[in-house]
Design a protein around this motif. Structure first.
Motif, PDB file in Angstrom:
ATOM      1  N   LEU A 382       0.830  -1.210   0.000  1.00 17.24           N
ATOM      2  CA  LEU A 382       0.000   0.000   0.000  1.00 17.24           C
ATOM      3  C   LEU A 382       0.860   1.254   0.000  1.00 17.24           C
ATOM      4  N   LYS A 383       1.952   1.242   0.741  1.00 12.84           N
ATOM      5  CA  LYS A 383       2.847   2.406   0.820  1.00 12.84           C
ATOM      6  C   LYS A 383       4.312   2.061   0.562  1.00 12.84           C
ATOM      7  N   LYS A 384       4.606   0.774   0.430  1.00 12.79           N
ATOM      8  CA  LYS A 384       5.984   0.313   0.228  1.00 12.79           C
ATOM      9  C   LYS A 384       6.891   0.690   1.397  1.00 12.79           C
ATOM     10  N   ASN A 385       6.309   0.777   2.583  1.00  9.02           N
ATOM     11  CA  ASN A 385       7.100   1.020   3.794  1.00  9.02           C
ATOM     12  C   ASN A 385       6.333   0.446   4.987  1.00  9.02           C
ATOM     13  N   TYR A 386       6.775   0.772   6.207  1.00  7.96           N
ATOM     14  CA  TYR A 386       6.193   0.156   7.396  1.00  7.96           C
ATOM     15  C   TYR A 386       5.113   1.000   8.062  1.00  7.96           C
ATOM     16  N   SER A 387       4.631   2.027   7.371  1.00  5.95           N
ATOM     17  CA  SER A 387       3.398   2.676   7.831  1.00  5.95           C
ATOM     18  C   SER A 387       2.246   1.719   7.539  1.00  5.95           C
ATOM     19  N   VAL A 388       1.167   1.809   8.318  1.00  3.96           N
ATOM     20  CA  VAL A 388       0.104   0.811   8.205  1.00  3.96           C
ATOM     21  C   VAL A 388      -1.260   1.474   7.999  1.00  3.96           C
ATOM     22  N   PRO A 389      -2.172   0.783   7.328  1.00  2.00           N
ATOM     23  CA  PRO A 389      -3.534   1.305   7.170  1.00  2.00           C
ATOM     24  C   PRO A 389      -4.268   1.277   8.502  1.00  2.00           C
ATOM     25  N   ALA A 390      -5.126   2.270   8.716  1.00  4.00           N
ATOM     26  CA  ALA A 390      -5.848   2.378   9.988  1.00  4.00           C
ATOM     27  C   ALA A 390      -7.257   2.908   9.750  1.00  4.00           C
ATOM     28  N   ILE A 397     -17.119  -0.898  11.614  1.00  4.21           N
ATOM     29  CA  ILE A 397     -18.420  -1.533  11.833  1.00  4.21           C
ATOM     30  C   ILE A 397     -19.430  -1.068  10.787  1.00  4.21           C
ATOM     31  N   LYS A 398     -19.398   0.217  10.488  1.00  4.25           N
ATOM     32  CA  LYS A 398     -20.376   0.795   9.559  1.00  4.25           C
ATOM     33  C   LYS A 398     -19.945   0.680   8.094  1.00  4.25           C
ATOM     34  N   GLY A 399     -18.713   0.221   7.860  1.00  2.00           N
ATOM     35  CA  GLY A 399     -18.236   0.042   6.489  1.00  2.00           C
ATOM     36  C   GLY A 399     -18.034   1.337   5.740  1.00  2.00           C
ATOM     37  N   LYS A 400     -17.433   2.327   6.409  1.00  2.00           N
ATOM     38  CA  LYS A 400     -17.227   3.626   5.780  1.00  2.00           C
ATOM     39  C   LYS A 400     -15.990   4.295   6.360  1.00  2.00           C
ATOM     40  N   ILE A 401     -15.585   5.394   5.756  1.00  2.00           N
ATOM     41  CA  ILE A 401     -14.529   6.246   6.286  1.00  2.00           C
ATOM     42  C   ILE A 401     -15.160   7.598   6.594  1.00  2.00           C
ATOM     43  N   SER A 402     -15.125   8.000   7.852  1.00  2.00           N
ATOM     44  CA  SER A 402     -15.814   9.228   8.255  1.00  2.00           C
ATOM     45  C   SER A 402     -14.888  10.428   8.373  1.00  2.00           C
ATOM     46  N   GLY A 403     -13.601  10.185   8.381  1.00  2.00           N
ATOM     47  CA  GLY A 403     -12.662  11.288   8.565  1.00  2.00           C
ATOM     48  C   GLY A 403     -12.352  11.575  10.018  1.00  2.00           C
ATOM     49  N   LYS A 404     -12.774  10.697  10.930  1.00  2.00           N
ATOM     50  CA  LYS A 404     -12.463  10.898  12.346  1.00  2.00           C
ATOM     51  C   LYS A 404     -10.948  10.868  12.555  1.00  2.00           C
ATOM     52  N   LYS A 405     -10.486  11.690  13.479  1.00  2.00           N
ATOM     53  CA  LYS A 405      -9.057  11.755  13.767  1.00  2.00           C
ATOM     54  C   LYS A 405      -8.590  10.442  14.374  1.00  2.00           C
ATOM     55  N   LEU A 406      -7.473   9.918  13.885  1.00  2.00           N
ATOM     56  CA  LEU A 406      -6.917   8.667  14.375  1.00  2.00           C
ATOM     57  C   LEU A 406      -5.653   8.948  15.193  1.00  2.00           C
ATOM     58  N   VAL A 407      -5.585   8.350  16.368  1.00  2.00           N
ATOM     59  CA  VAL A 407      -4.436   8.530  17.257  1.00  2.00           C
ATOM     60  C   VAL A 407      -3.920   7.145  17.638  1.00  2.00           C
ATOM     61  N   SER A 408      -2.583   6.977  17.618  1.00  2.00           N
ATOM     62  CA  SER A 408      -2.020   5.661  17.919  1.00  2.00           C
ATOM     63  C   SER A 408      -0.600   5.784  18.437  1.00  2.00           C
ATOM     64  N   SER A 409      -0.156   4.733  19.117  1.00  2.00           N
ATOM     65  CA  SER A 409       1.231   4.655  19.595  1.00  2.00           C
ATOM     66  C   SER A 409       2.193   4.196  18.507  1.00  2.00           C
ATOM     67  N   TYR A 410       1.678   3.749  17.373  1.00  2.00           N
ATOM     68  CA  TYR A 410       2.515   3.161  16.338  1.00  2.00           C
ATOM     69  C   TYR A 410       3.442   4.206  15.737  1.00  2.00           C
ATOM     70  N   GLY A 413       4.104   5.333  11.570  1.00  2.00           N
ATOM     71  CA  GLY A 413       3.121   6.083  10.804  1.00  2.00           C
ATOM     72  C   GLY A 413       1.935   5.227  10.391  1.00  2.00           C
ATOM     73  N   PHE A 414       0.791   5.878  10.182  1.00  2.00           N
ATOM     74  CA  PHE A 414      -0.422   5.177   9.764  1.00  2.00           C
ATOM     75  C   PHE A 414      -1.246   6.123   8.914  1.00  2.00           C
ATOM     76  N   PHE A 415      -2.114   5.559   8.103  1.00  2.00           N
ATOM     77  CA  PHE A 415      -2.903   6.363   7.181  1.00  2.00           C
ATOM     78  C   PHE A 415      -4.326   5.799   7.129  1.00  2.00           C
ATOM     79  N   SER A 416      -5.276   6.674   6.946  1.00  2.00           N
ATOM     80  CA  SER A 416      -6.677   6.261   6.898  1.00  2.00           C
ATOM     81  C   SER A 416      -6.928   5.379   5.676  1.00  2.00           C
ATOM     82  N   TYR A 417      -7.606   4.255   5.918  1.00  2.00           N
ATOM     83  CA  TYR A 417      -7.844   3.313   4.826  1.00  2.00           C
ATOM     84  C   TYR A 417      -9.013   2.397   5.200  1.00  2.00           C
ATOM     85  N   PRO A 418      -9.843   2.013   4.232  1.00  2.00           N
ATOM     86  CA  PRO A 418     -10.948   1.091   4.521  1.00  2.00           C
ATOM     87  C   PRO A 418     -10.420  -0.331   4.709  1.00  2.00           C
ATOM     88  N   LEU A 419      -9.990  -0.633   5.922  1.00  2.00           N
ATOM     89  CA  LEU A 419      -9.366  -1.920   6.203  1.00  2.00           C
ATOM     90  C   LEU A 419     -10.247  -3.104   5.841  1.00  2.00           C
TER      91      LEU A 419
END
Length: 509
Positions: A382-390, A397-410, A413-419
């Motif tokens: 997806l990114k050719k590196n060790y950042s991950v989809p989030a 649960i709702k099967g959508k991307i709402s644009g809510k802010k994502l916070v993580s210890s990872y 890096g991470f990027f919004s994606y329909p996992l």
């Protein structure tokens, strides 16, 4: 008072040793006794009455530190080669060395201190060392992943006790001997594992680091030697304790006729919340003096339309880390230090199935690991590196991307994606139903974030063994630990290594 007896006591979370001794004295009506804790577990079923349930052994005389695990000593010049220095490999080698064999451990990774430098380089620079990372190196994957020492098996009590006692001798906290959920912590393990190595070497054992087994030489049903990238090593018995990520070693063993079969394993992602929110949900308070961080254990059985879903390797007060086993793949795991004082709580949420049942077709063991490796590559690509989809859990649960802010210890890096689009449909649907169920159990659950691919809870294949634990159709070859498909976790893997060692010892008595 009788010579020795066990009493039960309930203690507040922040009790002191003096308070415990006073409680015991009140129960015994005496101040003249010796005591030691046998079992200790946290009872948090009622938020208004969270306390420790304890079993305390008391005696008229000081206690002796005697192990119930007996290692017979035999006179032998037999040489045993062990590939892999995780719990299974180490404890197999250590027990065999103490029993009188000559043992050599071959580890493709590096000692803990050098391994830690490679992990720092991965996290800070994004540079992956294929033989020295979160998956490979001295101590195995568990060294840098959490150090939980729990096991559901009741058939390995003496082995488990020996493992815990050995860790304590290596510098682990003594409380692991009695806590219902013992935890060493990655920070402690980086100190304990080298001490275990010194104990093994003091007994006469040998470890060769940065040496990878690339092939075996055999004659009929007997292995004669292993071929490594640094030379050939012969032996009388051979144990492969390679972990569940060593796909290339799996393939080499299959080429040499080692029989495997598919099995049920688990696949999913890491989920993460603020620890204070988990504390509030589980305890009714954001913190409690005397307790580190609240945990949870979640299970969703589902029905015939879904796979079961459950939490795995819950890491309170921890963080999420990259734990790929090979270049060009993306896998995440969780870890925590002893104090569990990070502001985040994470856990794997996975669904269990066999790849053959998912795809509804027969598959060879090599096809099964090919399928899993391609999924791990899909996440990396997806990114050719060790950042991950989030994704926000409620969005999943709702099967959508709402644009809510994502916070993580990872940290990578991470990027919004329909996992939900990255997993096979039935896997996503099963996890979605599990999330809905868990959200009714933990109020803050849908507010968390879901990240990356968790594919290393266990092996998707299992070696076929004889009753004496040798590999089927081989006389002197054993596969132990998570790489065998017969165990999972530090304790059960270490115990599997010990069982293999005992089988070899019995064959020579």
């Amino acid at each position: 008072m009788s010579l020795s007896k066990e009493i039960n006591a309930s203690m507040p979370p922040s009790y002191s040793e003096a308070e415990l001794k006073n409680i015991v004295a009140d129960i015994l009506k005496s101040d003249d006794f010796y005591y030691r804790i046998k079992r200790k577990s946290l009872d948090a079923r009622k938020k208004s009455d969270i306390h420790w349930e304890m079993a305390v052994e008391v005696s008229d005389f000081p206690f002796k530190n005697e192990s119930s695990f007996d290692i017979p000593h035999i006179r032998t010049n037999k040489k045993i080669i062990i590939a892999g220095c995780g719990p299974a490999g180490f404890f197999a080698a250590y027990v065999l060395q103490l029993a009188g064999f000559r043992t050599v451990v071959i580890e493709k990774g590096k000692p803990v201190d050098q391994r830690a430098q490679d992990i720092d380089f991965l996290e800070n620079e994004g540079v992956f060392n294929k033989n020295s990372n979160y998956a490979y190196g001295e101590g195995g994957a568990g060294t840098f992943s959490d150090g939980k020492l729990t096991s559901r098996s009741k058939q390995i009590n003496s082995e488990r006790d020996f493992i815990l006692e050995t860790y304590v001798k290596g510098g682990a906290p003594e409380e692991i001997l009695w806590l219902s959920k013992p935890h060493v912590g990655s920070d402690n393990l980086k100190r304990v594992i080298p001490n275990l190595r010194k104990m093994y070497e003091s007994a006469g054992g040998k470890i060769i680091f940065s040496s990878e087994v690339t092939d075996i030489k055999k004659s009929g049903s007997k292995v004669l030697s292993v071929i490594t990238d640094t030379g050939e090593i012969d032996g009388d018995y051979f144990i492969f304790a390679i972990g569940h990520s060593s796909f290339e070693t799996y393939r080499m063993l299959m080429r040499n006729g080692v029989p495997f079969k598919g099995k049920i394993f688990a696949l999913g992602s890491r989920v993460e919340h603020f620890q204070k929110d988990i504390n509030l949900s589980q305890w009714g308070k954001e913190s409690i003096q005397g307790l580190k961080a609240a945990e949870y254990k979640l299970t969703f059985k589902g029905d015939s339309n879904f796979f079961p879903v459950y939490s795995f390797c819950m890491c309170p007060g921890g963080r999420i880390v990259p734990s790929s086993g090979s270049s060009g793949t993306s896998v995440v795991n969780g870890m925590s230090n002893y104090l569990r004082n990070s502001k985040y709580a994470n856990s794997a949420i996975v669904t269990a199935f066999s790849i053959e049942s998912l795809l509804r077709k027969d598959m060879s063991p090599s096809e099964i690991i090919d399928w899993l490796e391609k999924l791990e590559q899909k996440f990396f690509d997806l990114k050719k590196n060790y950042s991950v989809p989030a994704i926000n859990i409620d969005d999943f649960i709702k099967g959508k991307i709402s644009g809510k802010k994502l916070v993580s210890s990872y940290r990578q890096g991470f990027f919004s994606y329909p996992l939900f689009e990255l997993f096979p449909k039935k896997v996503s649907t099963s996890i979605r139903n599990g999330f809905e169920f868990f959200s009714r159990q933990i109020r803050c659950f849908p507010e968390g974030v879901m990240l990356g691919l968790e594919s290393k809870t266990s092996s998707p294949i299992q070696v076929i063994r004889e009753t004496n634990l040798t590999v089927a159709s081989f006389d002197n070859l054993y596969i132990a630990g998570e790489g065998s498909g017969w165990s999972g976790g530090i304790i059960s893997s270490g115990a599997d290594g010990i069982r293999v060692a005992k089988s070899i010892i019995n064959s020579e008595i």
